[in-house]
Design a protein around this motif. Structure first.
Motif, PDB file in Angstrom:
ATOM      1  N   HIS A   7      47.162 -16.809  63.533  1.00 22.44           N
ATOM      2  CA  HIS A   7      46.441 -17.872  62.834  1.00 22.44           C
ATOM      3  C   HIS A   7      47.068 -19.239  63.120  1.00 22.44           C
ATOM      4  CE1 HIS A   7      45.245 -20.538  59.517  1.00 22.44           C
ATOM      5  NE2 HIS A   7      44.086 -19.936  59.666  1.00 22.44           N
ATOM      6  N   GLN A   8      48.387 -19.267  63.067  1.00 24.56           N
ATOM      7  CA  GLN A   8      49.094 -20.531  63.294  1.00 24.56           C
ATOM      8  C   GLN A   8      48.727 -21.116  64.647  1.00 24.56           C
ATOM      9  OE1 GLN A   8      50.846 -21.662  60.649  1.00 24.56           O
ATOM     10  NE2 GLN A   8      50.686 -23.592  61.798  1.00 24.56           N
ATOM     11  N   LEU A 396      37.300 -15.846  55.239  1.00 25.52           N
ATOM     12  CA  LEU A 396      38.434 -15.144  54.624  1.00 25.52           C
ATOM     13  C   LEU A 396      38.230 -13.641  54.766  1.00 25.52           C
ATOM     14  CD1 LEU A 396      38.461 -16.900  51.100  1.00 25.52           C
ATOM     15  CD2 LEU A 396      40.015 -17.446  52.991  1.00 25.52           C
ATOM     16  N   THR A 397      39.244 -12.956  55.221  1.00 25.07           N
ATOM     17  CA  THR A 397      39.229 -11.496  55.238  1.00 25.07           C
ATOM     18  C   THR A 397      40.596 -11.049  55.763  1.00 25.07           C
ATOM     19  OG1 THR A 397      38.058  -9.480  55.992  1.00 25.07           O
ATOM     20  CG2 THR A 397      38.107 -11.317  57.537  1.00 25.07           C
ATOM     21  N   VAL A 398      40.706  -9.800  56.198  1.00 23.61           N
ATOM     22  CA  VAL A 398      41.921  -9.399  56.910  1.00 23.61           C
ATOM     23  C   VAL A 398      41.492  -8.973  58.312  1.00 23.61           C
ATOM     24  CG1 VAL A 398      43.215  -8.676  54.871  1.00 23.61           C
ATOM     25  CG2 VAL A 398      41.752  -7.017  56.044  1.00 23.61           C
ATOM     26  N   LYS A 414      42.703 -13.581  53.572  1.00 23.71           N
ATOM     27  CA  LYS A 414      43.322 -14.848  53.970  1.00 23.71           C
ATOM     28  C   LYS A 414      42.432 -15.587  54.972  1.00 23.71           C
ATOM     29  CE  LYS A 414      47.940 -13.076  53.241  1.00 23.71           C
ATOM     30  NZ  LYS A 414      49.321 -12.987  53.720  1.00 23.71           N
ATOM     31  N   PRO A 415      42.713 -16.884  55.175  1.00 21.21           N
ATOM     32  CA  PRO A 415      41.915 -17.640  56.142  1.00 21.21           C
ATOM     33  C   PRO A 415      41.994 -17.009  57.531  1.00 21.21           C
ATOM     34  CG  PRO A 415      43.205 -19.128  54.808  1.00 21.21           C
ATOM     35  CD  PRO A 415      43.688 -17.745  54.473  1.00 21.21           C
ATOM     36  N   TYR A 489      43.312 -15.440  48.884  1.00 21.38           N
ATOM     37  CA  TYR A 489      42.339 -16.262  48.162  1.00 21.38           C
ATOM     38  C   TYR A 489      41.466 -15.399  47.259  1.00 21.38           C
ATOM     39  CZ  TYR A 489      43.291 -20.486  50.847  1.00 21.38           C
ATOM     40  OH  TYR A 489      43.879 -21.602  51.386  1.00 21.38           O
ATOM     41  N   PHE A 490      41.018 -15.995  46.170  1.00 24.04           N
ATOM     42  CA  PHE A 490      40.081 -15.342  45.252  1.00 24.04           C
ATOM     43  C   PHE A 490      38.927 -16.313  45.047  1.00 24.04           C
ATOM     44  CE2 PHE A 490      44.155 -13.467  44.740  1.00 24.04           C
ATOM     45  CZ  PHE A 490      43.946 -12.139  44.401  1.00 24.04           C
ATOM     46  N   ILE A 491      37.704 -15.832  45.158  1.00 19.37           N
ATOM     47  CA  ILE A 491      36.533 -16.715  45.026  1.00 19.37           C
ATOM     48  C   ILE A 491      36.007 -16.624  43.598  1.00 19.37           C
ATOM     49  CG2 ILE A 491      34.170 -17.136  45.861  1.00 19.37           C
ATOM     50  CD1 ILE A 491      36.372 -17.832  47.881  1.00 19.37           C
TER      51      ILE A 491
END
Ligand code: AMP
Length: 629
Positions: A7-8, A396-398, A414-415, A489-491
């Protein structure tokens, strides 16, 4: 590599990262510039490159998988099942493309597709992609008004449709709705191509309507070469609801979308050439575009198109499909899982589903009991993923294609790579820390695959999505969210007046406009309230012009039915509110703004919130009385 590093790199060096991902698809001409972000927030990915979605979905696989399945069309409504190999799909798409060309459709022309879940719908989408026409698929559950708005906005040269869809064994004729919509629209399509399934009679309009089967016979051996498109040409428009009554045409490109889908199939959806993908959505929604038609085919997989319910002929139907076609990955929505959960347990265990590697769920919040139940029943990873029509693929997912980042109950994850997701305090524009609620936003440049703009309205794109946070140009998702200390994250729901019914996004304004057109309604408020099965349902509160006509319970029920029928006729049953209550007054602020959130809170038995600006507090009691009664 672990996901954090992956991701980075994607956000530190988007150009290098995405240039590498671009090798996942085929190009006719290489791009000269990976990203042009000279005019933020507009992004242009893979500038100068030439490619084609249909080429990547079909032609590219002809040599290696020509005789393997590509499209598996199953209808438990008409009891039909047909498997198209890559070669057969190629030929069908060329036939449809040739028909379209013979009807005058060319590069850049719009084609509106209003169809049930039948193979011809996929042929039509892919044929458009092949010849560079822009498709605009309109969900078959929408009715005349919704369709007319979309016809006027997209101005299609051609409409492709069918005599009827079918739901729970009941034929739903499309042609009368289509004719009504064309009648209402100011723009008139030159031609209408009709697939006749033999389900419902059709009135033909001479000179305009063309029979698909007859036209197909003229083009049995058609050879229609792929039209190479510059990466930033438009592939499609897909309308979605927002805060106004006028739906927005989400516009997507060609190259960026193809690359984003190829990458997501690899890193997120465990896509492997030769595998089989089963997404239970509909082509009318973004999931149908990305993960029924284009994504799986681009990844060299077979894709299943399913017309029918999850519980008909019995609640084991999906798992029998998984068994029969050795489905490797499935994609559905939490509402469907909740429907299955209410069925007798035996159906979950009747079939051999050992081919299945994961179940992906999206479209609405995945509640913990539902996640736990389905995970226990299937014994495969259940992967929640959060995204929107606008983004085209998960935010967002894994990413199980990269590492084993564990899932966390109640969080989509996560993003994803390419997304710079932030939580922002709406009032101050400051970034939120862990466990602090904020608006979920994305910093530009948006990664490939995301919307380019609102079709025909760049200004609306900027004003709607990029102008919500003080002093910062960031993309707003219009969702509230919170992040825990580990970055999950939580929506927490929408910040606007959009509601989510069974994973379908509906604008309360559109429903209000439709109800307000009823001759006896003078004012109306629609809110989404929590529902055990569908997540949310729409509920309407209406002020009548002639309240004396709704005094007895019988009169009220009759009028409620009549209002619902108005919505059915104009928007379709998807927009129909679960209840319509009649009240003498609506809660509003002194400046006349509807207090939808207070109405919603009362319906859900919560505190109505800050009422310092309310015009007449008695209005709240009317809502309470209506609901209580
Ligand atoms: P749509 O554009 O119809 O796909 O709707 C997108 C909206 O659905 C998002 O903005 C969210 O409000 C909601 N949504 C989609 N996926 C999820 C999810 N996995 N969890 C929670 N909400 C979701």
């Amino acid at each position: 590599m672990n996901f954090t590093d992956f991701h980075q790199r994607s956000v530190d060096d988007p150009q290098g990262f995405w240039a590498e991902q671009a090798t996942l698809i085929g190009w006719n001409k290489p791009f000269s510039e990976t990203l042009d972000y000279s005019r933020p927030p507009f992004t242009r990915w893979f500038v100068g490159g030439e490619t084609n979605l249909c080429h990547n979905a079909i032609d590219r696989w002809l040599d290696t998988r020509g005789d393997q399945p590509a499209l598996i069309a199953i209808s438990t409504e008409t009891d039909t099942e047909k498997v198209y190999s890559v070669r057969e799909l190629h030929q069908e798409v060329m036939r449809t493309a040739a028909i379209m060309q013979s009807l005058g459709v060319g590069r850049g022309d719009r084609v509106l597709i209003y169809m049930p879940m039948i193979a011809e719908a996929a042929f039509a989408m892919l044929a458009c992609a092949r010849i560079g026409a822009i498709h605009s698929v309109v969900f078959g559950g929408f009715a005349a008004n919704s369709l007319a708005t979309r016809i006027d906005d997209a101005q299609p040269k051609l409409i492709v449709s069918a005599d009827a869809g079918s739901r729970a064994g009941k034929v739903v004729p499309y042609k009368p709705l289509l004719d009504e919509a064309i009648g209402r629209a100011s723009h008139k399509p030159a031609k209408v191509l009709m697939v006749d399934r033999g389900l419902a009679p059709m009135d033909k309009v001479d000179g305009r309507d063309v029979d698909y089967a007859l036209a197909r016979e003229q083009h049995m051996h058609a050879q229609v070469p792929v039209t190479w498109l510059e990466s930033n040409e438009i592939s499609y428009i897909l309308y979605t609801s927002g805060t106004t009554g006028k739906p927005k045409g989400v516009q997507r490109d060609v190259g960026g979308y193809a690359v984003a889908l190829a990458a997501s199939m690899k890193y997120i959806f465990l896509g492997q050439p030769g595998g089989t993908f089963f997404s239970t959505s509909d082509i009318g929604w973004v999931v149908g575009h990305s993960y029924i038609v284009y994504g799986p085919l681009i990844a060299g997989m077979a894709t299943i198109m399913y017309e029918g319910l999850p519980i008909r002929p019995d609640a084991g139907i999906w798992w029998s499909i998984v068994e029969k076609y050795r489905v490797t990955a499935m994609f559905s929505a939490p509402t469907a899982v909740r429907v299955l959960k209410k069925q007798p347990a035996e159906f979950m265990k009747k079939h051999d589903i050992s081919s299945l590697k994961a179940l992906f769920l999206a479209g609405e919040p995945l509640d913990e009991p539902t996640a736990q139940w389905i995970s226990g029943e299937l014994g495969v990873p259940i992967i929640d993923n959060y995204w929107q029509t606008e983004t085209g693929w998960p935010i967002l997912t894994v990413a199980r294609g990269i590492d084993d980042t564990p899932t966390r109950l109640g969080s989509p994850g996560k993003p994803m790579y390419g997304y710079k997701v932030k939580l922002i305090d709406e009032a101050t524009g400051e970034e939120c820390g862990p466990n602090q609620k904020g608006v979920v936003v994305i910093e530009g440049p948006l990664p490939p695959g995301c919307m380019q703009t609102v079709f025909g309205d760049d200004e609306r794109f900027v004003n709607t999505y990029w102008s919500n946070i003080p002093d910062r140009q960031v993309y707003s998702t219009f969702d509230w969210g919170v992040r825990d200390a580990d970055g999950y994250y939580f929506i927490l729901g929408r910040t606007d007046d959009v509601i989510n019914v069974a994973g379908h996004r509906l604008g309360t304004r559109e429903i209000e406009e439709s109800i307000a057109s009823h001759p006896n309604v003078s004012e109306v408020a629609v809110v989404g309230i929590a529902d055990k099965l569908k997540g949310q349902v729409a509920v309407a509160f209406a002020i009548l012009k002639h309240p004396e006509q709704a005094e007895t319970m019988e009169q009220k029920l009759a009028l409620e039915g009549d209002v619902m029928a108005t919505v059915d006729r104009q928007l379709g049953a998807v927009g129909r509110p679960a209840r319509v209550y009649f009240v003498p007054l609506l809660p509003k602020t002194r400046s006349g703004k509807l207090l939808r959130r207070s109405i919603q809170a009362i319906c859900e038995g919560r505190d109505p919130g800050d009422l310092t600006t309310i015009e007449d507090p008695a209005s709240l009691q009317h809502v309470r009385d209506a609901v209580g009664g």
